[in-house]
Design a protein around this motif. Structure first.
Motif, PDB file in Angstrom:
ATOM      1  N   LEU A 363       0.696  -1.187   0.056  1.00 48.39           N
ATOM      2  CA  LEU A 363       0.250  -0.053  -0.076  1.00 48.39           C
ATOM      3  C   LEU A 363       0.739   1.057   0.011  1.00 48.39           C
ATOM      4  CD1 LEU A 363      -2.670  -0.954   2.527  1.00 48.39           C
ATOM      5  CD2 LEU A 363      -2.969  -1.140   0.168  1.00 48.39           C
ATOM      6  N   GLN A 368       3.848   6.840   2.669  1.00 49.01           N
ATOM      7  CA  GLN A 368       2.727   7.508   2.443  1.00 49.01           C
ATOM      8  C   GLN A 368       2.871   8.822   3.313  1.00 49.01           C
ATOM      9  OE1 GLN A 368       0.403   6.569   0.217  1.00 49.01           O
ATOM     10  NE2 GLN A 368      -0.756   8.535   0.444  1.00 49.01           N
ATOM     11  N   VAL A 395      -5.279  -6.637   3.076  1.00 47.11           N
ATOM     12  CA  VAL A 395      -5.147  -5.600   2.182  1.00 47.11           C
ATOM     13  C   VAL A 395      -6.524  -4.914   1.900  1.00 47.11           C
ATOM     14  CG1 VAL A 395      -4.642  -5.145  -0.394  1.00 47.11           C
ATOM     15  CG2 VAL A 395      -2.947  -6.428   0.941  1.00 47.11           C
ATOM     16  N   SER A 398      -6.975  -2.787   5.193  1.00 42.25           N
ATOM     17  CA  SER A 398      -6.186  -1.652   5.079  1.00 42.25           C
ATOM     18  C   SER A 398      -6.536  -0.551   4.023  1.00 42.25           C
ATOM     19  CB  SER A 398      -4.857  -2.099   5.085  1.00 42.25           C
ATOM     20  OG  SER A 398      -4.572  -2.927   6.308  1.00 42.25           O
ATOM     21  N   ARG A 399      -6.648  -0.851   2.720  1.00 45.77           N
ATOM     22  CA  ARG A 399      -6.880   0.018   1.570  1.00 45.77           C
ATOM     23  C   ARG A 399      -8.234   0.992   1.985  1.00 45.77           C
ATOM     24  NH1 ARG A 399      -6.699  -3.525  -2.215  1.00 45.77           N
ATOM     25  NH2 ARG A 399      -4.434  -2.903  -2.912  1.00 45.77           N
TER      26      ARG A 399
END
Length: 509
Positions: A363, A368, A395, A398-399
């Motif tokens: 990610l 980030q 994933v 979390s995304r």
């Protein structure tokens, strides 16, 4: 051959000359395109009308039976009362001429009049001695059932009968006995029955019409409206404008209209969703075909990078290759999800902390800006699960959290994604927590359903649906934890159960 032994010949069995002969003009020929007429059948309104007529007539019959018996007794009492007055005149001791006796008998419509004093009977007047007395009626000892039987006996007996009527005289100790014919009584009873029949018919017709109009307004018309609405909706269930609009009635018909409207709306939404899924499946199949070709090209490029001496490339390349391998695996499993079934998990012992770090790197969370990734899983925490499927679960969760927090603006906002886990016996609990705005209440009811559990504009809700399906395939559970502020998903995954008997058998061998 017919039932009578005759041989029947069909048109196909006849010669062509015989078939070409003209038919009898009186024979009706049905055109090929003429639709057969539907047989007539009584509607609900007609059935209600007929039933109302029958029920009212049955009620009138039940009323008529005792009333005709009472009419007969009243007629006999009136005749006896009239004859009793004449008997008092004849019993005063004076000689009454025969002509006067005849007129008194004729005026009272009696054959004979007698006065009973104790056991003594005194004949006061007689026209012509009757041959026999068929029926004896004692007005003081008349039973209801016997009165009904005698009344119908008079109605259905065509031959004349003689009736002896005995009753007390008001204010006197004597009793008066009269003998009469039942012909005038029968005529009066027939006239009374005819009047009752006409009155019953009028009451039945008026009642039936009133009931018919009332039921047609209360039931038949609303039912026809419901039937018409169902047929209209069935022509195009996807058209939401065809959903019935409830009339607002507060009775059972109104409840049926509201329930039908709810069912039609749900059915319309379901059909639209099914069509959307079908269109999406076709689109995904096309995209999946092209995406696999692009990923194959990317794998070729990554193979060329393997010969690069750059240490950064050598450090990042394995992760790129792993990501491409997962992407290729996803494209292979797209069609399996289209069949609403994931492949069974291939469980292995997985380092959960390392798996969470891979999720962060995929990610791009360490780099980030503005979002802090906090992996709080203890080192060497192992879990029995399918690594690829558990990676997909983390994933997706979390995304979703990253996309929601990226949409939030404000320099003072804390944006943090945290993954933690702990083991209790044979169960591992994983928590994915963020500091975003949380899940709206209206989304929580359908949180893990495809295309319905997204709180983000433009989202499909597939990520949570996929995560829930994969967790259930492991025998675990996923839920939205009640925490504020932010959002926290809690996953519980049990280890595979061990068949101790199988282990002992294997050890014994």
């Amino acid at each position: 051959m017919s039932a009578t032994g005759e041989i029947s010949v069909t048109d196909s069995d006849r010669p062509a000359e015989a078939q070409a002969q003209p038919r009898d003009p009186s024979t009706k020929v049905t055109a090929p395109d003429e639709q057969p007429r539907r047989p007539w059948r009584a509607g609900l309104s007609g059935k209600l009308l007929v039933l109302t007529l029958l029920f009212v007539m049955m009620s009138e019959i039940l009323i008529y039976v005792p009333s005709i018996a009472n009419f007969r007794l009243s007629w006999l009492r009136d005749s006896h009362a009239t004859a009793s007055v004449a008997a008092m005149v004849l019993a005063d001791g004076s000689e009454v001429p025969k002509a006067l006796q005849g007129r008194l008998l004729a005026s009272t419509d009696t054959i004979a009049i007698a006065l009973l004093t104790g056991e003594r009977r005194r004949l006061l007047a007689i026209d012509m001695p009757p041959e026999t007395v068929d029926v004896h009626v004692d007005l003081s000892e008349m039973k209801p059932f016997q009165a009904i039987v005698d009344a119908f006996g008079v109605l259905f007996e065509a031959h004349p009968h003689t009736i002896r009527v005995t009753g007390a005289v008001p204010g006197q100790d004597e009793r008066v006995e009269i003998v009469i014919s039942d012909r005038r009584l029968r005529a009066a009873m027939l006239a009374y029955s005819r009047n009752i029949l006409l009155l019953s018919l009028m009451i039945s017709i008026i009642s039936a019409v009133l009931v018919y109009m009332s039921l047609r307004w209360l039931l038949v018309r609303p039912i026809k409206r419901l039937s018409s609405a169902i047929g209209h909706f069935a022509e195009n269930p996807e058209d939401a404008d065809r959903v019935i609009v409830p009339s607002g009635r507060a009775d059972e018909i109104g409840d049926a209209e509201r329930q039908l409207a709810t069912m039609q709306r749900q059915l319309s939404d379901t059909i639209q969703q099914k069509r959307r899924l079908a269109d999406l499946g076709l689109a995904v199949s096309k995209i999946n075909h092209d995406l696999r070709n692009l990923l194959a090209s990317a794998q070729l490029f990554s193979d060329r990078l393997a010969s690069s001496p750059d240490p950064t490339v050598q450090r990042i390349l394995p992760k790129i290759v792993g990501t491409l391998d997962r992407a290729v695996g996803y494209t292979r499993s797209v069609m399996s999800y289209g069949r609403a079934r994931e492949a069974p998990p291939s469980r292995r012992i997985v380092d959960l902390r390392q798996l969470a770090d891979d999720v962060g790197e995929v990610l791009g969370l360490p780099q980030q800006s503005g979002i802090v990734f906090d992996n709080r899983i203890e080192p060497r925490l192992e879990i029995d699960a399918d690594p690829d499927q558990l990676f997909r679960v983390l994933v997706n969760l979390s995304r979703n959290a990253v996309q929601v927090m990226e949409a939030e603006t404000g320099a003072a906002l804390v944006k943090r994604l945290e993954i933690s886990a702990h083991r209790e016996g044979s169960v591992v609990t994983i928590r994915v927590t963020d500091t975003g705005p949380g899940v709206p209440a209206k989304v929580r009811e359908h949180l893990f359903q495809p295309f319905q559990g997204s709180a983000r504009k433009g989202g499909t809700g597939l990520g949570l649906a996929i995560a829930a399906e994969l967790v259930r395939a492991h025998g675990g559970t996923i839920r939205l934890a009640e925490e504020a502020p932010g959002t926290a998903f809690e996953i519980t995954l049990p280890d595979r159960p061990v068949d101790l008997a199988a282990v002992r058998r294997a050890a014994g061998r």
